[in-house]
Design an enzyme around this catalytic site. Structure first.
Site, PDB file in Angstrom:
ATOM      1  N   ARG A  17       0.809  -1.207   0.000  1.00  0.00           N
ATOM      2  CA  ARG A  17       0.000   0.000   0.000  1.00  0.00           C
ATOM      3  C   ARG A  17       0.854   1.273   0.000  1.00  0.00           C
ATOM      4  O   ARG A  17       0.467   2.287  -0.570  1.00  0.00           O
ATOM      5  CB  ARG A  17      -0.877  -0.035   1.252  1.00  0.00           C
ATOM      6  CG  ARG A  17      -1.668   1.170   1.411  1.00  0.00           C
ATOM      7  CD  ARG A  17      -2.573   1.142   2.581  1.00  0.00           C
ATOM      8  NE  ARG A  17      -3.640   2.082   2.300  1.00  0.00           N
ATOM      9  CZ  ARG A  17      -3.522   3.377   2.474  1.00  0.00           C
ATOM     10  NH1 ARG A  17      -2.415   3.879   2.936  1.00  0.00           N
ATOM     11  NH2 ARG A  17      -4.519   4.183   2.161  1.00  0.00           N
ATOM     12  N   ASP A  28      -1.628  -4.116   3.350  1.00  0.00           N
ATOM     13  CA  ASP A  28      -1.980  -4.708   4.639  1.00  0.00           C
ATOM     14  C   ASP A  28      -3.465  -4.988   4.730  1.00  0.00           C
ATOM     15  O   ASP A  28      -4.288  -4.177   4.343  1.00  0.00           O
ATOM     16  CB  ASP A  28      -1.650  -3.710   5.761  1.00  0.00           C
ATOM     17  CG  ASP A  28      -0.269  -3.926   6.315  1.00  0.00           C
ATOM     18  OD1 ASP A  28       0.459  -4.730   5.741  1.00  0.00           O
ATOM     19  OD2 ASP A  28       0.048  -3.276   7.315  1.00  0.00           O
TER      20      ASP A  28
HETATM   21  C1  UD1 Z   1       1.162   4.626   8.220  1.00  0.00           C
HETATM   22  C2  UD1 Z   1       2.025   3.410   8.482  1.00  0.00           C
HETATM   23  C3  UD1 Z   1       1.261   2.373   9.287  1.00  0.00           C
HETATM   24  C4  UD1 Z   1       0.752   3.019  10.570  1.00  0.00           C
HETATM   25  C5  UD1 Z   1      -0.054   4.271  10.255  1.00  0.00           C
HETATM   26  C6  UD1 Z   1      -0.500   5.014  11.500  1.00  0.00           C
HETATM   27  C7  UD1 Z   1       3.455   3.327   6.549  1.00  0.00           C
HETATM   28  C8  UD1 Z   1       3.891   2.588   5.349  1.00  0.00           C
HETATM   29  N1  UD1 Z   1       2.412   2.829   7.217  1.00  0.00           N
HETATM   30  O1  UD1 Z   1       0.039   4.205   7.435  1.00  0.00           O
HETATM   31  O2  UD1 Z   1       2.141   1.298   9.600  1.00  0.00           O
HETATM   32  O3  UD1 Z   1      -0.090   2.079  11.236  1.00  0.00           O
HETATM   33  O4  UD1 Z   1       0.733   5.183   9.464  1.00  0.00           O
HETATM   34  O5  UD1 Z   1       0.592   5.316  12.293  1.00  0.00           O
HETATM   35  O6  UD1 Z   1       4.041   4.332   6.927  1.00  0.00           O
HETATM   36  N2  UD1 Z   1      -7.249   7.837   6.272  1.00  0.00           N
HETATM   37  C9  UD1 Z   1      -8.330   8.314   5.587  1.00  0.00           C
HETATM   38  N3  UD1 Z   1      -8.106   9.127   4.510  1.00  0.00           N
HETATM   39  C10 UD1 Z   1      -6.874   9.470   4.097  1.00  0.00           C
HETATM   40  C11 UD1 Z   1      -5.768   8.962   4.808  1.00  0.00           C
HETATM   41  C12 UD1 Z   1      -5.972   8.145   5.886  1.00  0.00           C
HETATM   42  O7  UD1 Z   1      -9.469   8.027   5.935  1.00  0.00           O
HETATM   43  O8  UD1 Z   1      -6.735  10.215   3.106  1.00  0.00           O
HETATM   44  C13 UD1 Z   1      -7.477   6.963   7.432  1.00  0.00           C
HETATM   45  C14 UD1 Z   1      -7.023   5.560   7.128  1.00  0.00           C
HETATM   46  O9  UD1 Z   1      -8.057   4.844   6.511  1.00  0.00           O
HETATM   47  C15 UD1 Z   1      -6.692   5.030   8.494  1.00  0.00           C
HETATM   48  C16 UD1 Z   1      -6.198   6.260   9.246  1.00  0.00           C
HETATM   49  O10 UD1 Z   1      -6.656   7.374   8.511  1.00  0.00           O
HETATM   50  O11 UD1 Z   1      -7.842   4.544   9.106  1.00  0.00           O
HETATM   51  C17 UD1 Z   1      -4.698   6.319   9.444  1.00  0.00           C
HETATM   52  O12 UD1 Z   1      -4.076   6.451   8.198  1.00  0.00           O
HETATM   53  P1  UD1 Z   1      -2.624   7.083   7.999  1.00  0.00           P
HETATM   54  O13 UD1 Z   1      -2.203   7.844   9.208  1.00  0.00           O
HETATM   55  O14 UD1 Z   1      -2.653   7.801   6.687  1.00  0.00           O
HETATM   56  O15 UD1 Z   1      -1.730   5.790   7.921  1.00  0.00           O
HETATM   57  P2  UD1 Z   1      -0.884   5.267   6.702  1.00  0.00           P
HETATM   58  O16 UD1 Z   1      -0.031   6.358   6.164  1.00  0.00           O
HETATM   59  O17 UD1 Z   1      -1.756   4.523   5.768  1.00  0.00           O
END
Ligand code: UD1
Length: 400
Positions: A75, A99
């Site tokens: 991802r 994931d």
């Molecule tokens: C990153 C990490 C992951 C960690 C997470 C939170 C990497 C490769 N992965 O994931 O291991 O668990 O940070 O610390 O660095 N969301 C939305 N819209 C968006 C973006 C996010 O709804 O545009 C939601 C996601 O669905 C999720 C939550 O926000 O439920 C957290 O997402 P985010 O902080 O963006 O995590 P990742 O960058 O995906």
């Protein structure tokens, strides 16, 4: 401590922002780095690994398409979106899978880019992004998303004018990418705060950067030490990056010594169960939640674990129950009543951290535990089995 998975992938993507050769050191030997290397090669980069260093030679005109066959495996591939728009004015990036921990929206990434003048469509499973000229903008995130902060940051560093990201993520990995971008010539202030101010510069230059240590890997070993009543010292990780998890481990009864970049964890007796609420940094990291559920499963008393980031992360609880754990989930909450003993059984890893949590539970369960799906663990932990063997665990990798 090897470099952080959650940093190195983004740093590799950030090298796209400057033509020429950048070098990353302290790169972990994990599957996700191999996938990201392949993705960069498809975009026209020459990627060479030498020990724990990587050099990435970025062409003047990178390709701008990230295909589904790679993005589906990881991802984090979405992190090429920002740099490709910045460099090519366009990006076609497959919508990621990765994931197995619940739906992970991209709406904040897309909204931020739109504010910067990017036209984004979603067609046939691809995000198709295009823009004539990236323009700085003020973006207020609904939630301090790590990924959205990184996408907007990487688009903003060479955009025309000033960008402000409010409610930005503050993870050590965000600080790491900001430091690397600054060393490439970017103008970023507010680093480490929830308000990042970026003044666009016309171009960036290649750099050499050491990847920040993996606090989640370190935290996993710390939990393992507590569960197995061990005494270990973890070198090369700033204890500040693990402030809350280490406090939680102290509440279990562990003795923690913090000295410079070393952390010693000593434990005698069964740990007390501890409540945990996952939140963006500096809150408790969701990536250590399964390990703490495993710890609570064999602890004294009971604990409530609340998951606020990824709704499906409790899926692994069903596997833990196969080891005899007493865990009930209700929406965002898991109630764990500690058992004096767990009993070994075959279980399936559903994602990286769930895999780690199941192995930790297997270390203390009576009899033998077989964890299937260890390729998930390979995505984020270098030498996982070897490290545990070195600490005295009875564990071996077998071909399935
Ligand atoms: C990153 C990490 C992951 C960690 C997470 C939170 C990497 C490769 N992965 O994931 O291991 O668990 O940070 O610390 O660095 N969301 C939305 N819209 C968006 C973006 C996010 O709804 O545009 C939601 C996601 O669905 C999720 C939550 O926000 O439920 C957290 O997402 P985010 O902080 O963006 O995590 P990742 O960058 O995906």
């Amino acid at each position: 401590m090897p470099g952080a998975k959650n940093s190195v992938l983004k740093l590799m993507a950030a090298t796209l922002l400057a033509p020429g050769t950048s070098t990353l050191t302290n790169v972990p030997d994990i599957e996700d780095v191999t996938i990201m290397s392949e993705l960069l090669r498809r975009l026209g980069c020459v990627v060479a690994h030498a020990g724990s260093s990587i050099t990435i030679e970025v062409p003047e005109r990178p390709d701008h398409r990230a295909d589904y066959d790679l993005v589906r495996k990881m991802r984090a591939s979405i992190c090429v979106l920002g740099p490709l728009i910045a460099r090519c004015g366009a990006a076609d990036v497959a919508v990621p899978g990765g994931d197995n921990i619940g739906s992970r929206g991209l709406d904040m990434h897309v909204e931020g880019l739109r504010k910067m003048g990017v036209h984004v469509d979603n067609e046939h499973g691809y995000l198709l992004a295009e823009c004539e000229a990236l323009t700085g903008a003020s973006v207020f995130l609904d939630f301090p998303s790590v990924g959205a902060t990184e996408t907007i940051l990487m688009a903003a560093v060479t955009a025309r004018g000033q960008s402000v990201i409010e409610n930005a993520a503050r993870e050590p990995e965000i600080i790491d990418i900001c430091s690397m971008l600054v060393s490439m010539g970017a103008d970023i202030s507010g680093i480490g705060s929830s308000s990042l101010v970026i003044n666009g510069v016309s171009d960036l230059k290649p750099t050499k950067h050491r990847v920040v240590s993996d606090r989640i890997v370190a935290g996993t070993w710390a939990v393992a030490a507590v569960m197995t009543q061990g005494d270990i010292t973890i070198h090369g990780v700033p204890h500040e990056h693990l402030a809350l998890p280490l406090e939680k481990l102290e509440l279990t009864g562990a003795r923690i010594e913090r000295e410079g970049a070393s952390i010693r964890i000593q434990m005698q007796g069964r740990p007390q169960c501890v409540d945990v609420v996952t939140l963006p940094y500096p809150g408790f990291p969701t990536d250590l939640q399964p390990q703490f559920i495993a710890l609570n499963a064999m602890g004294l008393g009971a604990a409530l674990v609340t998951e606020n980031l990824f709704e499906a992360r409790f899926r692994f609880v069903q596997e833990l129950a196969r080891l005899g754990a007493d865990v009930r989930t209700d929406g965002h909450h898991a109630l764990i009543r500690g058992r004096e003993s767990l009993s070994g059984a075959p279980v399936e890893a559903t994602d990286i951290r769930a895999g780690a949590g199941l192995v930790l539970a297997g270390l203390v369960a009576n009899g033998s535990t077989t964890v299937y799906g260890v390729t998930h663990i390979d995505r984020g932990y270098a030498g996982f089995v070897e490290t545990l063997q070195g600490l005295g665990a009875q564990i071996q990798r077998v071909d399935d």
